[in-house]
Design a protein around this motif. Sequence first.
Motif, mmCIF file in Angstrom:
data_model
loop_
_atom_site.group_PDB
_atom_site.id
_atom_site.type_symbol
_atom_site.label_atom_id
_atom_site.label_comp_id
_atom_site.label_asym_id
_atom_site.label_seq_id
_atom_site.Cartn_x
_atom_site.Cartn_y
_atom_site.Cartn_z
ATOM 1 N N GLU A 1 -46.786 4.112 23.526
ATOM 2 C CA GLU A 1 -47.748 4.210 24.557
ATOM 3 C C GLU A 1 -47.330 5.359 25.414
ATOM 4 O O GLU A 1 -46.156 5.786 25.568
ATOM 5 C CB GLU A 1 -47.686 2.885 25.349
ATOM 6 N N PRO A 2 -48.144 6.232 26.042
ATOM 7 C CA PRO A 2 -47.659 7.089 27.057
ATOM 8 C C PRO A 2 -47.043 6.409 28.202
ATOM 9 O O PRO A 2 -46.317 7.059 29.047
ATOM 10 C CB PRO A 2 -49.136 7.936 27.358
ATOM 11 N N LYS A 3 -47.633 5.206 28.670
ATOM 12 C CA LYS A 3 -47.010 4.745 29.788
ATOM 13 C C LYS A 3 -46.187 3.410 29.350
ATOM 14 O O LYS A 3 -46.418 2.723 28.345
ATOM 15 C CB LYS A 3 -48.065 4.014 30.694
ATOM 16 N N ILE A 4 -45.062 3.465 30.072
ATOM 17 C CA ILE A 4 -43.870 2.570 29.681
ATOM 18 C C ILE A 4 -44.335 1.122 29.712
ATOM 19 O O ILE A 4 -44.087 0.248 29.079
ATOM 20 C CB ILE A 4 -42.713 2.787 30.310
ATOM 21 N N ALA A 5 -45.276 0.704 30.949
ATOM 22 C CA ALA A 5 -45.842 -0.497 31.194
ATOM 23 C C ALA A 5 -46.659 -0.873 30.191
ATOM 24 O O ALA A 5 -46.947 -2.151 29.882
ATOM 25 C CB ALA A 5 -46.523 -0.426 32.664
ATOM 26 N N ASP A 6 -47.253 0.021 29.416
ATOM 27 C CA ASP A 6 -48.236 -0.832 28.247
ATOM 28 C C ASP A 6 -47.428 -1.224 26.974
ATOM 29 O O ASP A 6 -48.127 -1.648 26.176
ATOM 30 C CB ASP A 6 -49.049 0.710 27.901
ATOM 31 N N LEU A 7 -46.257 -0.834 27.112
ATOM 32 C CA LEU A 7 -45.284 -1.320 25.830
ATOM 33 C C LEU A 7 -45.282 -3.035 26.095
ATOM 34 O O LEU A 7 -44.788 -3.619 25.431
ATOM 35 C CB LEU A 7 -44.060 -0.810 25.870
ATOM 36 N N LEU A 8 -45.533 -3.451 27.379
ATOM 37 C CA LEU A 8 -45.491 -4.897 27.509
ATOM 38 C C LEU A 8 -46.615 -5.525 26.802
ATOM 39 O O LEU A 8 -47.926 -5.352 27.045
ATOM 40 C CB LEU A 8 -45.395 -5.489 29.017
ATOM 41 N N HIS A 9 -46.390 -6.253 25.737
ATOM 42 C CA HIS A 9 -47.549 -6.918 24.737
ATOM 43 C C HIS A 9 -47.843 -8.201 25.122
ATOM 44 O O HIS A 9 -46.797 -9.167 25.225
ATOM 45 C CB HIS A 9 -47.409 -6.696 23.360
ATOM 46 N N ASP A 10 -49.044 -8.503 25.575
ATOM 47 C CA ASP A 10 -49.375 -9.985 25.909
ATOM 48 C C ASP A 10 -49.493 -10.728 24.798
ATOM 49 O O ASP A 10 -49.691 -10.009 23.695
ATOM 50 C CB ASP A 10 -50.581 -9.909 27.083
ATOM 51 N N LYS A 11 -50.119 -12.056 25.086
ATOM 52 C CA LYS A 11 -50.207 -12.805 23.751
ATOM 53 C C LYS A 11 -51.415 -12.517 22.866
ATOM 54 O O LYS A 11 -51.384 -12.557 21.723
ATOM 55 C CB LYS A 11 -50.135 -14.418 24.397
ATOM 56 N N THR A 12 -52.320 -11.863 23.438
ATOM 57 C CA THR A 12 -53.575 -11.532 22.792
ATOM 58 C C THR A 12 -53.146 -10.458 21.900
ATOM 59 O O THR A 12 -53.471 -10.444 20.691
ATOM 60 C CB THR A 12 -54.817 -11.173 23.523
#
Lengths: 396, 347, 164
Positions: free
Chosen positions: C129-140
Motif C-alpha cells: 500500500e502507498p500508505k502505511i496505515a492501510d497495511l492494517l488489515h481488519d477482519k473483513t
Amino acid sequence: MTATTSGQVISDRQQLAYIASQAADARVNVELETEGMTLNIGPQHPATHGTLRIIARLDGEQVIWAEPSAGYMHRGYEKLTEVRSFPQVTALINRIDWLGSFANEVPFILAAEKLMGIEAPPRAQYIRTILFELSRIANVTLFLGDLGVQLGAITPVFFAFRDREYALNLIEAATGGRFHPNFDRIGGLKDDLPKGWIDEAKATMKKMKQFCDTIEDLLFGNEIFQIRTRGIGVIPKDVAMSYGLSGANARASGIDWDLRRDQTLPMAWDKADWKVITHPAGDSFARCWVRLQETREACSIVEQLVDNIPAGPIMAKVPRIVKVPEGEAWVSTENPLGEMGYYVVSKGDTGPFRVKIRSASFNNISITPWLLKGVFVPDIITILASLYFILGDIDR
Amino acid sequence: MLATLPYWGVSLIRILGGIVAVLLPAGSIVYIFLFKMMSFMQSRLGPMEAGPYGSMQLFAEVGKWLQKEDLAPDGADKRLFKMAPLIVLASTFLLVAVVPFGPDAWFTNFEAGVFYALAVSSVSVLGILMAGWSSANKYSLMGGLRAAGQLIAYELPMVLAVIGVVIQAGTMNLQQIVVKQNNDKIFGLHFLGNPYILTQFVGFIVFMIAVQAELTQTPFDMPIAESELVSGYMTEYSGFRFLIFFIGEFATAGVFALIASALFLGGWGVPFSWFGWHNIGDVANWMNVVGPLIMFVKMMIVVFLIMWVRFSFPRFREDQLQRFAWKVLIPIALANIMLTAILKVAF
Amino acid sequence: MAKPKVPGMFKGLGITFNTLVDTLKNGAATVQYPHEKESPPVRARGVIALREDNCTSCMLCARSCPDWCIYIEGHKELAPPRRAGGKPRGVNKLDRFDIDYALCMYCGICVEVCPFDALFWSPEYEYSEPKIADLLHDKTKLGEWMETVPEAPELESGALKGKK
C-alpha cells in the motif's frame, strides 16, 4: 615470520608496517612531515555488507592503523530473548545471520532440548541437517558472488543471486519462509516435507554444483583474482587460534576443526560421507577457496541425506506450552559463518532467563586491526570480503 | 556535394557531425552494451519498460538526471568542481575531430592527426584530477590521484603501440593511414588491403589494453572502484554533472574505438581493390555515406571487446596495475616498434 | 592433468559469452514481474487469512505474537439454544481482529498457536500500500484472504499421516 620481544609472532609485512608506523611517528617533528589521512570506511559504504565502520589511518594508500567499529546495527537480541517465550525466540534469532537463518535456530533449539532432556526423532534430525546445509549453501553462494563485486567483477553476483534462488525456493517450499524459516521447534520440526521436495532437492543440488563450477572458472581461475588474493591478508595458524577465528576462516589457516565432525549432536552429519576442507595458506584466496569447496561438500551432504531420510514422526512428545526446566546449557554448531553457540539459562519458565549468543562474525572481525596493518586500501576490501561477515551476526 | 557549399556551411555540417559522432555512439553503447549485453551476460533482460525493449530507457535516465539539483559539497572548490566534467567531455569532442569517416567526411584533416589524438586524449586526466581534488572528499581525492597515475602510465604504451602503425604507414595523418590500409598489400596479396591488425597484432593488443585503462574500464577501474572508493572522483557528483561524466565515459569509449578501428581495422574503407580504386581520388562519392556506417560497425565490434572484458573480469590493485604497464606493456610495445622498424627497412 | 590448460581469463570470457548466448536463446532467468508472476510454494507465508466463525477471541495469537501486531476485541453474546427449551449459550463475538502488516514479521506463530483453526497462511503477496496505515488489515479484509488459502500439500513419503 619473526618474533617480537613480546613473544607475538608477526609476519614480515606486518613488521614493515610497524616500522613504517614508527617512522611516521618519528616524522612528526621533522620539517618535511607527511600527513596521514584518516579514512572512514563505512558505516555507509558499498563494501561492508551493512553498517560496519572501519576507521583506517592511511599513509598514501597504505594502512598504518585500522580498527573496526561495530554496533551500528545493534538490536539487542540477548535482551529481547529474556522477554520472549521459546517459540518466539526462534522467530527472532532467524535475523542474526540473515542469509543462513535456519542455521541460527538449530543451536538454540538444541540447547533448549538439552535442558529438557529430549531429543528430536531421527526423521526430524535428518531434515534439520538438510535444511541446515541448505542454508549454508544459500549463505555461501551469496558470498561467492559478492566476492566478485568486492573485487570489481560484476557478473558473479548476478549468477549468485540467480542460483541462490533455487536453494531459497527449496527452503521456502519446505518451511514457508524464504529467509526466515522459523521452522525448528523444541522436540522436532513444525511440519514434514511436502511431496516432491526430495526430487526437487536433488535437481537443485546439481544446479548448485554447476554454479560452483561456474564461479570457479569465472572468478577463481582468473589470474587477476589470484594476484589480488594470493598472499594477501595471511593469517598464521597460531594467530587465527588466538583471535578465536572459527569456520572457514580457521580452516583456511590450516586448523582442522569442524564442529559438525568434532562434536556429537543429535544431528545427521555423521550419517553422510563428507570431508573437512582445510587449506594451509591462510590468505584471502585460501578462505575463498575453502568456502567454495565447502559448498560442494554441503551439496553432497544434502544429496546423500535426502535419500536416506528415515520414516517416522517429526515431533517428539512435548507439551503444547513448553516450559523448559531450570538449568544452563551451551550448544554450538558449525554455522555458515563459523561457530555459533547459545548459552541458555532457564529458570523453569516459558521463556529463557538469559541467553548469551556467541556469533561467529564478531570474533572473525576482531582480527581486522591486526590483519589490516600495512595493507593497501584495495586490499582492505578483499580481506574483509574474504573474512566474510554479516552485520547481523556481528551486532546481533 | 560539400564543394558547392560555402565555407561556413561546411563548418556547420562538420560541427553537427561531430556532435552526432560523439553522442550517437555513446547512446548506442550505453543501450546495447551497458543495458542489454551486460544483462544478457548475467542472464537477465535489463530495462524493458521504457519503450520497446527498454530502448527509451536512456532518455528516461537523462530526464531523471536533468531534473536533479545541481549540488556541490560545502567544502568543495566550487568553480573547479563545476568545470571538471565539462573538461572531460571537451576532450572527447577534441578527440573525435581527427577521426575520418569517409573520403570527404572528416572534421579536420591534418598531418599530425595521430599525434594530436594522443595528446588531446590526456586532457581528460586534468578534468578527472580537478574533479577528485575539488570535491573535498577523501575518496574522491584518492580516486583522482589513482586516475592521474594510471592514465599517465597507460598513455605511454598507447603511444608506443601506435608508433608501430605510424612506422608502417609512413604518415601520421589518420585519413592516409586508412587509405594505406585499404590500398596496400600483404605479401603481394591485394585482396584484403592491409588492415594493420594483421601485421600489427601485438600493437593492437597493447593498444586495446591501454585503451581499456585509459577508459578506466573494469580490469583497470581503480579510479572509480565502486566497492572501494564509492565511485572515486565521481562520488560527489549528481544531476547533470554526473550525466556529463557518464556521457563522457561512454563517448570516449566510442571515440577510442573509432580511433582503434581507423588505426588497425581499416577505418571507413573497404579494400579498394574490390571496386578497382587505386587511390583516394578514385573513391566513389557514396563512400561518404557508407563509410560512417562501416566505421560504426567496426566501432561496435571494438567496444564489444572492451565491454566484454569489463563485464567478466575483476580489477587490479593500483600497484599491480602500474607494474603491468611499466614491466609488461611498455617492453612489449618497444619490442614491437623495433621489429616493425627492422621489417620496414628490410622490405 | 591431461587436458590443455586454458588461461583462466579466457575461461571467464567464455562463461559470460555462453550466458549471453543462452539468454538470447532460452530467455533470462528473471521474471518480468508485473507482466508475469511466479507462483510461490503452497506453504509460502504470504498473508494471514482469518476464518471469523472459528475465532473465539481467545487472544492466544495476540499474546504469542512476538511483536504484538494483532489487535483483538470481542464481547460475549447470548445465542439461541441448540435444543429447544435449552438454555441460551454464551458465544464469543469478534468485534475487531486487526493484523498490522507494517509490524508483522511473518513468523507464523499465531497460525500455529491457534487452537480453533481460525488462522491460515495464504501465499498471496500483492497487498502493498502507498500508505502505511492501510497495511492494517481488519477482519473483513483478513476474511477475504480465505479464498486464496490453498489446500495443505501432501507430505513426502515416510511422513506420519494424520498429524498436523
